[in-house]
Scaffold this motif. Structure first.
Motif, PDB file in Angstrom:
ATOM      1  N   UNK A   1     -26.937 -20.868 -37.888  1.00  0.00           N
ATOM      2  CA  UNK A   1     -26.602 -20.285 -36.581  1.00  0.00           C
ATOM      3  C   UNK A   1     -25.212 -20.706 -36.113  1.00  0.00           C
ATOM      4  N   UNK A   2     -24.524 -19.791 -35.424  1.00  0.00           N
ATOM      5  CA  UNK A   2     -23.186 -20.076 -34.912  1.00  0.00           C
ATOM      6  C   UNK A   2     -23.238 -21.193 -33.866  1.00  0.00           C
ATOM      7  N   UNK A   3     -22.263 -22.109 -33.964  1.00  0.00           N
ATOM      8  CA  UNK A   3     -22.182 -23.221 -33.018  1.00  0.00           C
ATOM      9  C   UNK A   3     -21.007 -23.078 -32.062  1.00  0.00           C
ATOM     10  N   UNK A   4     -19.948 -22.415 -32.529  1.00  0.00           N
ATOM     11  CA  UNK A   4     -18.739 -22.274 -31.727  1.00  0.00           C
ATOM     12  C   UNK A   4     -18.349 -20.801 -31.649  1.00  0.00           C
ATOM     13  N   UNK A   5     -17.593 -20.427 -30.601  1.00  0.00           N
ATOM     14  CA  UNK A   5     -17.100 -19.044 -30.523  1.00  0.00           C
ATOM     15  C   UNK A   5     -16.286 -18.682 -31.769  1.00  0.00           C
ATOM     16  N   UNK A   6     -16.543 -17.529 -32.309  1.00  0.00           N
ATOM     17  CA  UNK A   6     -15.847 -17.106 -33.518  1.00  0.00           C
ATOM     18  C   UNK A   6     -16.633 -17.351 -34.787  1.00  0.00           C
ATOM     19  N   UNK A   7     -17.663 -18.200 -34.732  1.00  0.00           N
ATOM     20  CA  UNK A   7     -18.495 -18.421 -35.906  1.00  0.00           C
ATOM     21  C   UNK A   7     -19.269 -17.146 -36.238  1.00  0.00           C
ATOM     22  N   UNK A   8     -19.411 -16.885 -37.515  1.00  0.00           N
ATOM     23  CA  UNK A   8     -20.096 -15.680 -37.949  1.00  0.00           C
ATOM     24  C   UNK A   8     -21.610 -15.848 -37.862  1.00  0.00           C
ATOM     25  N   UNK A   9     -22.336 -14.787 -37.530  1.00  0.00           N
ATOM     26  CA  UNK A   9     -23.794 -14.892 -37.426  1.00  0.00           C
ATOM     27  C   UNK A   9     -24.448 -15.065 -38.799  1.00  0.00           C
ATOM     28  N   UNK A  10     -25.700 -15.514 -38.782  1.00  0.00           N
ATOM     29  CA  UNK A  10     -26.456 -15.694 -40.016  1.00  0.00           C
ATOM     30  C   UNK A  10     -26.735 -14.329 -40.653  1.00  0.00           C
ATOM     31  N   UNK A  11     -26.564 -14.269 -41.958  1.00  0.00           N
ATOM     32  CA  UNK A  11     -26.848 -13.035 -42.685  1.00  0.00           C
ATOM     33  C   UNK A  11     -28.356 -12.796 -42.744  1.00  0.00           C
ATOM     34  N   UNK A  12     -28.761 -11.553 -42.545  1.00  0.00           N
ATOM     35  CA  UNK A  12     -30.153 -11.194 -42.750  1.00  0.00           C
ATOM     36  C   UNK A  12     -30.408 -11.013 -44.245  1.00  0.00           C
ATOM     37  N   UNK A  13     -31.670 -10.913 -44.633  1.00  0.00           N
ATOM     38  CA  UNK A  13     -31.975 -10.720 -46.052  1.00  0.00           C
ATOM     39  C   UNK A  13     -31.362  -9.421 -46.553  1.00  0.00           C
ATOM     40  N   UNK A  14     -31.428  -8.346 -45.770  1.00  0.00           N
ATOM     41  CA  UNK A  14     -30.847  -7.074 -46.190  1.00  0.00           C
ATOM     42  C   UNK A  14     -29.331  -7.189 -46.354  1.00  0.00           C
ATOM     43  N   UNK A  15     -28.708  -7.938 -45.480  1.00  0.00           N
ATOM     44  CA  UNK A  15     -27.258  -8.136 -45.599  1.00  0.00           C
ATOM     45  C   UNK A  15     -26.919  -8.952 -46.846  1.00  0.00           C
ATOM     46  N   UNK A  16     -27.748  -9.931 -47.152  1.00  0.00           N
ATOM     47  CA  UNK A  16     -27.516 -10.706 -48.374  1.00  0.00           C
ATOM     48  C   UNK A  16     -27.593  -9.799 -49.598  1.00  0.00           C
ATOM     49  N   UNK A  17     -28.566  -8.906 -49.602  1.00  0.00           N
ATOM     50  CA  UNK A  17     -28.709  -7.988 -50.731  1.00  0.00           C
ATOM     51  C   UNK A  17     -27.533  -7.013 -50.799  1.00  0.00           C
ATOM     52  N   UNK A  18     -27.025  -6.586 -49.645  1.00  0.00           N
ATOM     53  CA  UNK A  18     -25.846  -5.720 -49.621  1.00  0.00           C
ATOM     54  C   UNK A  18     -24.631  -6.453 -50.197  1.00  0.00           C
ATOM     55  N   UNK A  19     -24.443  -7.670 -49.761  1.00  0.00           N
ATOM     56  CA  UNK A  19     -23.313  -8.455 -50.243  1.00  0.00           C
ATOM     57  C   UNK A  19     -23.447  -8.732 -51.732  1.00  0.00           C
ATOM     58  N   UNK A  20     -24.663  -8.984 -52.168  1.00  0.00           N
ATOM     59  CA  UNK A  20     -24.924  -9.241 -53.584  1.00  0.00           C
ATOM     60  C   UNK A  20     -24.572  -8.011 -54.426  1.00  0.00           C
ATOM     61  N   UNK A  21     -24.921  -6.840 -53.942  1.00  0.00           N
ATOM     62  CA  UNK A  21     -24.614  -5.609 -54.680  1.00  0.00           C
ATOM     63  C   UNK A  21     -23.097  -5.420 -54.782  1.00  0.00           C
ATOM     64  N   UNK A  22     -22.400  -5.755 -53.723  1.00  0.00           N
ATOM     65  CA  UNK A  22     -20.938  -5.646 -53.759  1.00  0.00           C
ATOM     66  C   UNK A  22     -20.350  -6.616 -54.785  1.00  0.00           C
ATOM     67  N   UNK A  23     -20.891  -7.833 -54.866  1.00  0.00           N
ATOM     68  CA  UNK A  23     -20.394  -8.820 -55.820  1.00  0.00           C
ATOM     69  C   UNK A  23     -20.691  -8.408 -57.264  1.00  0.00           C
ATOM     70  N   UNK A  24     -21.792  -7.714 -57.487  1.00  0.00           N
ATOM     71  CA  UNK A  24     -22.073  -7.183 -58.822  1.00  0.00           C
ATOM     72  C   UNK A  24     -20.974  -6.218 -59.267  1.00  0.00           C
ATOM     73  N   UNK A  25     -20.402  -5.537 -58.306  1.00  0.00           N
ATOM     74  CA  UNK A  25     -19.426  -4.486 -58.587  1.00  0.00           C
ATOM     75  C   UNK A  25     -18.003  -5.023 -58.756  1.00  0.00           C
TER      76      UNK A  25
END
Length: 678
Positions: free
Chosen positions: A653-677
């Motif tokens: 979880x973000x602690x300070x302003x500007x910190x990125x939010x936690x990735x959801x499982x679907x977002x992790x899978x999206x990012x993973x697919x991009x890294x495969x490519x």
């Protein structure tokens, strides 16, 4: 019309210059162009039936990485000056406890090296990265870059060879098994008899006495090497503390007579020291070191004492780096130790050969020396002759060939089609979460450059052992004492003890600037001149400042920037598991999870605390190698050097302003697919 005598002398001098330094390099260049190539369409690869890990590869394919078959085979079989064991010894050596050859395909595969069939450039069917080397008229088996930097990934019976990829090899286990086999030859009469007869039959040795002498010598070398580099953390497969072992090999060969007497005096009695050094002069040759170790090694306890007094702990294993785009980097190595400009690649690769049993016969002398001038030692007085087996010409050529190597693309026909919708969503996530440290490049562009983003330990949070070891250890300077080495913020004077990074830098510079003593005078100097000029001027990378958030070097702390880890472009990352610099995370999916699960979330996902390594079978869903369900090496992330913490971006979880939010499982899978490519 006759030329004046003075002009005639100038003309003769000019002709002599051409004969000595222009024509020989041209012959060298032409010889390389006309070099007979091995174009076996299978690149020497052989299939492997189901092995001890349950893997099988009934078909071997190569992915498109911009290398032709002859380029792969040249990379596998080009010597760099590594002298592990007399060549005929390796050909006939049996495994400890059974009569099968140590180099059998099954045994080689068990250590996760890649067996090969016989081809024109590999007539004895050595594994990938094993070659015949010759030094001082003696043949050895040695390692090449390819042994640690050629990978294979299996999927449903198909093996995909990855040139420049991280090997799955267990080098420490291999050397332990090799030592056990040599001990059996030394200590068991029936084994020794078979071995001696087989060696003599091959013709390099003419009598039994010489074979037995070398049995004792190389068994002792291997035994002491294993004790010196023993680590409380087992490396397992796919990684090695290469830095620790390179440093120890360097420290071993720097000691002069005075300093080794001092070192031995700290661990032995006065009489034992005299016995150990009887007949040893000021210059300590390889043969002298063998004598000293033999006299000291009356027990393993004494070698342990020597290790504690003289050497560092090789307890920071890291994954074998992948080599595509290595020639396009500004800084290399996990902690950015190697600047890649100018002669940097030659120095880096020289250090690598020192670590894999390059023969070093350095000595002191007093005379005029161009080498001395170039390496900062002055015109005369005491100079260090850095004679060695290291083949800087081939190191330059290997680095040059790597400029053409490209990262492998995800083979959709083997591993399945990619989801283009997920890839588009993942691209946006990559831009937000990853691109600041992992810049995107065009894998096929001749103009591509890779700027290493260095992140200090406090920021990246990954296991600090390797980075800390690189700056905290010092070693005896021996023959390099009172010399200077550049450190970017001024010169460092090498005192009685000096930082190991400084000692390695100075030692490799000495090797690079010394012509090959194992060749004739004209060939030695012409090749040296050709290689130095070619390496320097053909390298398009120039010295530059490091990028990122790291502790800068200062005159007080000239190596502070090494307490950091490198972020690089991620093209081909799908084929390089396990992940993080120390291989502590089995898959890319796991890398997108927190190191530990929140105590208040029962169903939360986190990185595995323990997992298995050794299998080459690919996990398509999580992107990495199979890490459960077979009898492999257990990787325990709770041990120092094995920590799987850090690089937890988008997992908390973000602690300070500007910190990125936690990735959801679907977002992790999206990012993973991009890294495969990538």
């Amino acid at each position: 019309m006759k030329l004046p005598k003075i002009k005639l002398k100038i003309w003769h001098g000019f002709l002599l210059l051409i004969l000595l330094f222009i024509i020989p390099p041209l012959f060298i260049m032409l010889a390389q162009i006309w070099e007979v190539s091995d174009s076996d369409p299978d690149r020497g690869a052989i299939t492997v039936r189901q092995d001890v890990f349950g893997d099988s590869a009934g078909k071997i394919v190569y992915l498109d990485q911009n290398w032709k078959p002859e380029q792969s085979l040249w990379f596998y079989t080009t010597t760099q000056g590594s002298n592990l064991l007399p060549y005929d010894f390796f050909l006939v050596l049996e495994q400890a406890g059974k009569p099968e050859l140590f180099r059998s395909d099954e045994n080689i595969n068990r250590y996760r090296y890649l067996p090969q069939k016989k081809t024109s450039s590999n007539p004895d069917a050595l594994p990938v990265g094993f070659v015949k080397d010759n030094y001082l008229s003696k043949n050895y088996v040695g390692f090449t870059c390819a042994a640690c930097h050629t990978g294979q990934i299996n999927f449903k019976g198909t093996g995909m060879r990855i040139d420049g990829g991280p090997a799955s090899a267990d080098m420490a286990g291999f050397l332990k098994g090799l030592t056990d086999a040599m001990v059996a030859v030394r200590d068991k009469p029936d084994v020794q008899k078979r071995f001696v007869q087989a060696v003599i039959k091959l013709g390099a040795y003419s009598n039994e006495a010489d074979v037995i002498t070398d049995i004792k010598t190389y068994t002792l070398r291997l035994t002491s090497y294993n004790i010196i580099n023993h680590s409380p953390v087992d490396y397992g497969y796919a990684r090695l503390d290469a830095f620790g072992r390179i440093y120890n090999r360097t420290l071993e060969h720097l000691l002069n007579r005075q300093q080794i007497e001092e070192v031995l005096g700290n661990i032995l009695t006065e009489d034992e020291v005299k016995t150990a050094l009887a007949g040893i002069g000021q210059d300590i040759s390889s043969a002298d070191r063998d004598k000293i170790i033999e006299r000291v090694a009356t027990s393993a306890k004494n070698i342990v004492k020597l290790r504690q007094e003289l050497f560092i702990k090789a307890d920071a294993p890291v994954s074998y780096p992948f080599l595509w785009d290595i020639a396009q980097h500004d800084y290399v190595q996990w902690n950015g130790l190697g600047a890649n400009g100018g002669l940097g690649p030659l120095g880096r690769n020289t250090g690598e050969v020192i670590g894999v049993f390059g023969s070093l016969d350095w000595h002191e002398s007093k005379r005029f020396s161009v080498t001395s001038l170039i390496s900062g030692q002055g015109w005369t007085k005491k100079v260090i002759e850095f004679d060695s087996s290291i083949n800087t010409q081939n190191l330059r050529r290997i680095e040059n060939q790597l400029t053409e190597l490209q990262s492998p693309l995800w083979p959709q026909e083997i591993l399945g089609k990619l989801d283009q919708t997920r890839i588009k969503r993942g691209e946006k996530l990559f831009a937000n979460y990853c691109v600041s440290c992992h810049a995107e490049i065009d894998r096929s562009s001749s103009q591509r450059r890779v700027v290493a983003h260095m992140s200090k330990l406090e920021e990246v949070g990954t296991d600090p052992t390797m980075a800390n070891n690189s700056i905290k250890y010092e070693g005896y300077s021996g023959i390099l004492r009172n010399q200077y080495v550049g450190a970017g913020v001024g010169d460092v004077l090498l005192d009685k003890k000096a930082p190991i990074a400084a000692l390695l830098t100075k030692a490799t510079l000495g090797v690079v600037t010394t012509p090959d003593a194992d060749k004739s005078f004209i060939r030695r100097w012409s090749e040296w001149l050709f290689n130095i000029i070619k390496a320097f001027f053909s390298n398009e990378i120039k010295d530059s400042n490091k990028h990122g958030n790291y502790n800068p070097d200062t005159t007080m702390t000239p190596y502070s920037s090494l307490q950091a880890y490198k972020g690089r472009s991620l093209n081909g990352i799908w084929a390089t598991g396990p992940y993080l610099h120390n291989g502590s995370v089995p898959t890319l999916y796991d890398l997108l999870l927190p190191a530990t699960c929140p105590s208040d979330q029962k169903d939360a996902e986190c990185r595995p605390e323990k997992f298995l390594v050794g299998s080459r079978e690919f996990d398509v869903e999580k992107v990495g190698l199979k890490s459960t369900g077979y009898d492999g090496f257990t990787f325990d992330t709770r041990l120092n050097g094995n920590r799987n913490t850090g690089h937890e971006y988008g997992t908390k979880p973000a602690k300070e302003p500007g910190d990125l939010p936690v990735l959801t499982k679907e977002q992790r899978l999206d990012l993973l697919e991009y890294l495969k490519n990538q």
